[in-house]
Structure formats: structure tokens, C-alpha cells
Design a protein around this motif. Structure first.
Motif, PDB file in Angstrom:
ATOM      1  N   UNK A 105       0.827  -1.178  -0.100  1.00 39.49           N
ATOM      2  CA  UNK A 105       0.081  -0.013  -0.060  1.00 39.49           C
ATOM      3  C   UNK A 105       0.795   1.056  -0.067  1.00 39.49           C
ATOM      4  N   UNK A 106       2.202   1.190   0.431  1.00 41.69           N
ATOM      5  CA  UNK A 106       2.970   2.388   0.752  1.00 41.69           C
ATOM      6  C   UNK A 106       3.639   2.877  -0.687  1.00 41.69           C
ATOM      7  N   UNK A 107       4.126   1.723  -1.439  1.00 42.52           N
ATOM      8  CA  UNK A 107       4.646   1.863  -2.807  1.00 42.52           C
ATOM      9  C   UNK A 107       3.974   1.013  -3.978  1.00 42.52           C
ATOM     10  N   UNK A 108       3.625   1.532  -4.876  1.00 40.06           N
ATOM     11  CA  UNK A 108       2.813   0.989  -5.894  1.00 40.06           C
ATOM     12  C   UNK A 108       3.743   0.401  -6.878  1.00 40.06           C
ATOM     13  N   UNK A 109       4.886   0.626  -7.036  1.00 40.34           N
ATOM     14  CA  UNK A 109       5.930   0.129  -8.213  1.00 40.34           C
ATOM     15  C   UNK A 109       6.850  -0.989  -7.655  1.00 40.34           C
ATOM     16  N   UNK A 110       6.428  -1.583  -6.529  1.00 37.66           N
ATOM     17  CA  UNK A 110       7.283  -2.758  -6.195  1.00 37.66           C
ATOM     18  C   UNK A 110       6.942  -4.053  -7.174  1.00 37.66           C
ATOM     19  N   UNK A 127       9.285  -0.023   6.567  1.00 44.54           N
ATOM     20  CA  UNK A 127       8.234   1.115   6.357  1.00 44.54           C
ATOM     21  C   UNK A 127       9.210   2.251   6.373  1.00 44.54           C
ATOM     22  N   UNK A 128      10.145   2.325   7.209  1.00 48.57           N
ATOM     23  CA  UNK A 128      10.820   3.530   7.159  1.00 48.57           C
ATOM     24  C   UNK A 128      11.846   3.650   5.968  1.00 48.57           C
ATOM     25  N   UNK A 129      12.448   2.420   5.551  1.00 50.01           N
ATOM     26  CA  UNK A 129      13.015   2.356   4.315  1.00 50.01           C
ATOM     27  C   UNK A 129      12.376   2.893   3.094  1.00 50.01           C
ATOM     28  N   UNK A 164      11.136   6.766  -1.128  1.00 49.26           N
ATOM     29  CA  UNK A 164      10.105   7.761  -1.726  1.00 49.26           C
ATOM     30  C   UNK A 164      10.699   9.011  -1.742  1.00 49.26           C
ATOM     31  N   UNK A 165      11.297   9.354  -0.789  1.00 49.13           N
ATOM     32  CA  UNK A 165      11.878  11.019  -0.575  1.00 49.13           C
ATOM     33  C   UNK A 165      13.128  11.099  -1.509  1.00 49.13           C
TER      34      UNK A 165
END
Length: 97
Positions: A29-34, A86-88, A93-94
Motif C-alpha cells: 500500500x505504501x509503494x505501488x511500483x514494487x 516502512x522507514x526504508x 520515496x523521498x
């Protein structure tokens, strides 16, 4: 994201596999391009405490994120790995906005 669960030298219980898939879904949910998430579960020294190891590797464009955690149970090790991942992912993303 395709999730692969590897259990080294033992057969993972279906409840444990479902737990892993549910927790890893939060990362999706955090990253859509995994493209792929690989989870490896192994026992370090069966006779000792704090011997369950979970490793999570998430394949993203331009980078693969990895971390490993050790705990008394696989559930706790997976939960710790997901929290660290999640932190990574936030850092990833940043950096690639």
C-alpha cells in the motif's frame, strides 16, 4: 506485488504464511511500483532463545530494499522487519520523487 515466502529447513504453517502475507500487504500500500517481495524465515540455533529470523527483500525500480530481524517468534520478527521496511520505503520515496 508478488510475495514469495521461503522457510529454510522447515515447513511453515499456513497460519504463519497468512500472517506474513497480511503484514507484507501493508508495504504494498505504501509503494505501488514494487515488483517482488521475498520473505525468508529461518531458525538460527534451535536450542536457544531469540532464535527466529525473518528477512524481507522488496524489489523496487533502481533499488532493492532489505532488512533482517531476530526475535523469539516468527510473528514478532516479521512485524519488526515490516516496521523497519516502512522507514526504508519512506526514505526511498523521498530520494526518488
Amino acid at each position: 506485488m508478488n510475495t514469495v515466502i521461503n522457510s529454510v529447513k522447515f515447513k511453515a504453517d499456513p497460519k504463519l504464511e497468512k500472517y506474513v502475507v497480511d503484514k507484507v500487504a501493508k508495504l504494498e500500500k505504501m509503494v505501488d511500483n514494487a515488483t517482488k517481495c521475498e520473505v525468508t524465515l529461518k531458525v538460527d540455533k534451535p536450542e536457544s532463545d531469540n532464535n527466529k529470523i525473518a528477512e524481507i527483500s522488496v524489489s523496487l525500480p533502481r533499488q532493492t530494499l532489505f532488512n533482517s530481524k531476530q526475535a523469539d517468534t516468527f510473528e514478532q520478527a516479521v512485524l519488526d522487519c515490516v516496521d523497519t521496511m516502512k522507514v526504508q520505503i519512506e526514505k526511498y520515496k523521498a530520494n526518488f520523487k
